[in-house]
Design an enzyme around this catalytic site. Structure first.
Site, PDB file in Angstrom:
ATOM      1  CD1 TRP A 104     -19.579  32.424 -33.840  1.00 49.82           C
ATOM      2  CD2 TRP A 104     -20.069  30.250 -33.914  1.00 49.82           C
ATOM      3  NE1 TRP A 104     -19.761  31.996 -32.550  1.00 49.82           N
ATOM      4  CE2 TRP A 104     -20.059  30.668 -32.557  1.00 49.82           C
ATOM      5  CE3 TRP A 104     -20.354  28.912 -34.201  1.00 49.82           C
ATOM      6  CZ2 TRP A 104     -20.316  29.800 -31.499  1.00 49.82           C
ATOM      7  CZ3 TRP A 104     -20.612  28.052 -33.151  1.00 49.82           C
ATOM      8  CH2 TRP A 104     -20.594  28.489 -31.827  1.00 49.82           C
ATOM      9  CG  ASP A 173     -24.074  33.239 -38.461  1.00 49.19           C
ATOM     10  OD1 ASP A 173     -25.062  33.659 -37.823  1.00 49.19           O
ATOM     11  OD2 ASP A 173     -23.293  32.371 -38.019  1.00 49.19           O
ATOM     12  CE  LYS A 197     -24.884  32.988 -30.607  1.00 43.73           C
ATOM     13  NZ  LYS A 197     -24.279  32.608 -29.334  1.00 43.73           N
TER      14      LYS A 197
END
Length: 362
Positions: A104, A173, A197
């Site tokens: 990511w 993030d 998530k």
């Protein structure tokens, strides 16, 4: 039915708290006495106003934030934030520091490079296949911001402590570990998290942005990609993902009122992590893949002696009511995602199964 539910270790979309699902089920056809489903109500109605305002208020209470921070609910997932951050918050002629800890982070770096903006990758753990979090990083004091990914779902690593960047704001993030532990959120310029998530279903991204960051937003970028657009309209410049936001609100309510806040949530998450990593470290059959000191308390990645055994393990686990244990397709192996909604009982059941499987195949 409750009795047919499995232990869900999916990495995202992931487990939601059972009380939240039950509340959704109970109110799905008649939300707040409206005679309509939450999927049918107008986003301009008082009923939905109450939902989004309560979600904002609970977020701020859980993270001890005041009026200097704004909570947004945006579409496009965390991935859209990879391009929005440099577009909005990296002034012309300045550079940003990025720490690369895996997939990511790599994607975020790619998006800033596409825009031709100046990026310094000040640290990376690629040399050891992203199995650790870099330490002793030399950040640039003149950087516009520092970007980190707080938890790596694929490689199973997590920042145990957030870095000291001095006066340079951090953009983080936190898709896979937001609301899993207390931390000083006030020193972050921006936090963003795809909900699917740890705090809700897919379809919405929570963005928490500080006032001083909004002053950087230029006028000459598309309206929908401006943070100021969404701050000024309380996330309702266009029709938002109402059901996803409603579910996030219920998860935040569960965290605050049932669990008792982030300190309590962290205690539970610590117990889960201690149990499974303790077992892995004591085993000669299973092997944790992340370096000690960098291990994620949300995504536990591990290997068995060979890939055939891993396939057998995943299949047998599913047959025993333990789902979602296959590792990411890019790395293979196994992964147990033990987000907030995954109870200690689920981890105990997993460890018991792992012991049985080892005795039979070890």
């Amino acid at each position: 039915m409750k009795e047919n539910r499995i232990y869900n270790f999916n990495p995202g979309p992931a487990a939601l708290p059972l009380p939240v699902l039950e509340e959704i089920q109970e109110s799905f056809l008649n939300f707040a006495g409206s005679g309509m489903s939450i999927t049918e109500v107008s986003h301009r109605s008082k009923g939905f106003d109450d939902v989004i305002n309560d979600a904002v208020a609970r977020t701020k209470r859980l993270l001890n934030l005041g009026d200097s921070h704004h909570v947004l609910f945006l579409q496009g997932g965390a991935s859209t934030q990879f391009c929005m951050i440099p577009m909005n918050l990296l002034p012309e002629g300045q550079s940003a520091d990025y720490v690369n800890t895996g997939t990511w982070s790599t994607k975020a770096i790619k998006e800033i490079q596409i825009q031709g903006k100046n990026v310094n990758v000040v640290a990376s753990s690629e040399d050891k296949n992203f199995s650790y979090i870099p330490e002793n990083i030399a950040f640039n004091s003149d950087a516009a911001y520092v970007h980190i990914t707080s938890n790596n779902t694929i490689k199973g690593t997590q920042w145990a402590e957030f870095p000291d960047t001095g006066d340079v704001p951090i953009m983080a993030d936190m898709s896979s570990d937001i609301m899993s532990r207390p931390f000083d959120a006030s020193r972050f310029g921006m936090i963003y998290a795809g909900a699917q998530k740890n705090i809700g279903p897919s379809g919405v991204c929570m963005v928490i942005i500080r006032d001083d960051m909004l002053a950087r937003v230029p006028e000459n970028i598309p309206t929908m990609l401006k943070y100021t657009t969404h701050v000024n309209k309380n996330s309702m410049f266009n029709t938002p993902p109402c059901f996803a936001i409603y579910t996030v609100q219920l998860v935040l309510k569960w965290l605050e009122e049932t669990v008792g806040g982030l300190d309590k949530m962290a205690e539970i998450n610590d117990k889960k992590a201690d149990l499974i990593y303790g077992f892995l470290d004591a085993s000669d059959f299973y092997r944790a893949t992340a370096a000690e000191g960098s291990r994620s308390k949300m995504n536990v990645t591990f290997r068995l002696p060979d890939e055939d055994l891993e396939k057998q393990f995943i299949q047998a686990a599913m047959e025993n009511g333990l789902g979602g244990l296959k590792g990411h397709r890019s790395v293979g192996g196994c992964r147990a995602s033990v987000y907030n909604a995954v109870g200690l009982d689920a981890v105990e059941a997993l460890v018991d199964f792992m012991k049985t499987f080892e005795k039979k195949n070890g």
